[in-house]
Design an enzyme around this catalytic site. Structure first.
Site, mmCIF file in Angstrom:
data_model
loop_
_atom_site.group_PDB
_atom_site.id
_atom_site.type_symbol
_atom_site.label_atom_id
_atom_site.label_comp_id
_atom_site.label_asym_id
_atom_site.label_seq_id
_atom_site.Cartn_x
_atom_site.Cartn_y
_atom_site.Cartn_z
ATOM 1 N N GLU A 217 5.152 -5.676 3.055
ATOM 2 C CA GLU A 217 5.391 -4.756 4.300
ATOM 3 C C GLU A 217 6.692 -4.435 4.519
ATOM 4 O O GLU A 217 7.206 -4.957 5.751
ATOM 5 C CB GLU A 217 4.596 -5.609 5.435
ATOM 6 C CG GLU A 217 3.059 -5.677 5.246
ATOM 7 C CD GLU A 217 2.282 -5.949 6.488
ATOM 8 O OE1 GLU A 217 2.923 -6.441 7.323
ATOM 9 O OE2 GLU A 217 1.116 -5.857 6.523
ATOM 10 N N GLU A 328 -4.042 -6.266 1.679
ATOM 11 C CA GLU A 328 -4.320 -6.748 3.137
ATOM 12 C C GLU A 328 -5.258 -5.524 3.795
ATOM 13 O O GLU A 328 -4.870 -4.648 4.084
ATOM 14 C CB GLU A 328 -2.977 -7.032 4.018
ATOM 15 C CG GLU A 328 -2.261 -8.204 3.599
ATOM 16 C CD GLU A 328 -1.289 -8.453 4.436
ATOM 17 O OE1 GLU A 328 -1.461 -8.113 5.909
ATOM 18 O OE2 GLU A 328 -0.423 -9.018 4.179
#
Length: 395
Positions: A217, A328
């Site tokens: 991320e 995710e």
């Protein structure tokens, strides 16, 4: 029932307008949208949660509960990849207390090794094991901590050893940062970033089922193009260390957003090259949650993300038939998430030639009270979200 010519024309126009586009959803459990497809496509059942307008000779309407046609699965291997369809779970713990600024204040927690056999028995063939950069190399740019690596590797080997012969993602979970500084953009140097991947690649070079998750991320980058250049250096370092057969996960921007990928990081990451040859081993790492703010912090879900993923699939197919993994996604153990997540995962499975897998957030060291927990209960039973949404869509 009879109706006038004018009424027929109006109804015909409305029906044409309501037709679903090629590759759009056209049915499934809880689906309330259009159920007819544009000319040249057929509404095809892929599973009970997802029907899709796939190329065919006629357009037919399908109901959402009683259809029994044989699913039409797209073939895998887009972009030359031979990776199988992957479905699995994040087993968190070694990442506990990593903040979004890349700082770390904890000690890490070992995920229970028993979970790997538990999930494999249900068909899971992908595990993602995140870790804090500071645990692996306590000194930025320094050597790997042997004690921590032994503990982490024992977890990795426990995952690799289960019956499904899974792939395991080694996930550096630091948001493209170390203690607030962005890699290559005022924080850690590219050399310091490359150092950890050179060392990890050397340790796992002989294990082909390892996937190197280059960074979790990245967000709020000063320059997406400079970040892509940092990723290229990591790719080069991994291959130079002898890990030439493994897949690599290339992270984008905006927290690895699947929605932002086509317009933000995608145009830069698409251009990256693999010293091992081709691009089939370079997979894009994307995330997308289903709650109202896409944070993955709320128990209720408001979307299936099918519109976002459809755009992503189209973008990847239009740019060399490239592939991604949704590493995710997830939701709470609520009725809304059970429904929406099932639709999302069914779409991914139906388009597995492009989005080659998914990993649910999260099990591992999370207890069952965590809002997005899919950690098994103490009696070995699974959470409702896992049973109703995830398990039906595993490989």
């Amino acid at each position: 029932m009879k109706y006038t010519t004018v009424s027929a024309i109006l109804l015909g126009a409305l029906a044409a307008r309501a037709q679903q586009a090629e590759y759009a959803q056209c049915g499934g459990v809880t689906w309330t949208g259009g159920t007819t497809c544009v000319s040249g496509t057929v509404c095809t059942e892929l599973n009970s949660y997802y029907w899709q307008c796939l190329p065919g000779s006629t357009s037919v309407a399908k109901t959402t509960t009683s259809a029994t046609s044989t699913p039409t699965q797209p073939s895998g291997g887009g972009g030359g990849s031979s990776i199988p369809f992957l479905g699995g779970v994040n087993t968190a713990g070694y990442d506990f207390s990593v903040a979004t600024d890349g700082s770390f204040s904890g000690t890490g927690t070992t995920p229970p090794a028993s979970q790997y056999a538990h999930f494999a028995a249900e068909g899971v063939n992908l595990f993602r094991i995140p870790f804090a950069w500071q645990l692996m190399t306590p000194t930025l740019g320094g050597t790997i901590n042997a004690t921590f690596f032994a503990e982490y590797d024992a977890t990795v080997q426990a995952a690799l050893s289960v019956s499904t012969k899974p792939y395991v993602i080694i996930d550096l979970h630091n948001y493209a940062r170390w203690n607030g500084g962005i890699i290559g953009q005022g924080g850690p140097t590219n050399d310091q970033f490359v150092s950890i991947w050179s060392q990890l690649a050397a340790k796992y070079a002989s294990q082909p089922n390892i996937i190197f998750g280059i960074m979790n991320e990245p967000h709020d980058l000063s320059s997406v193009s400079e970040w892509a250049a940092s990723v290229q250096l990591a790719i080069n370092a991994i291959r130079a260390a002898g890990a030439t057969s493994q897949y690599l996960l290339l992270p984008g921007s905006s927290y690895s957003s699947a929605q932002a990928f086509p317009t933000e990081a995608g145009p830069y990451l698409i251009q990256l090259t693999d010293p091992a040859g081709g691009t089939s081993k370079l997979l894009f790492d994307v995330h997308k949650y289903l709650d109202s703010d896409n944070s993955g912090t709320n128990a209720e879900c408001v979307t299936s993300n099918v519109d976002v993923l459809t755009t992503l699939v189209s973008y990847l197919q239009s740019n060399g038939n490239r592939q991604a993994i949704l590493s995710e996604t997830g939701g709470g153990n609520t009725a809304s998430c059970e429904s929406y997540l099932a639709e999302e995962l069914a779409y991914i499975k139906a388009n597995s030639g492009t989005i080659v897998g998914f990993a649910i957030w999260a099990a591992g060291a999370f207890d069952t009270s965590y809002v997005l927990s899919v950690t098994p209960n103490s009696d070995g039973s699974d959470q409702p979200l896992w049973v109703d949404a995830v398990k039906p869509n595993l490989p």
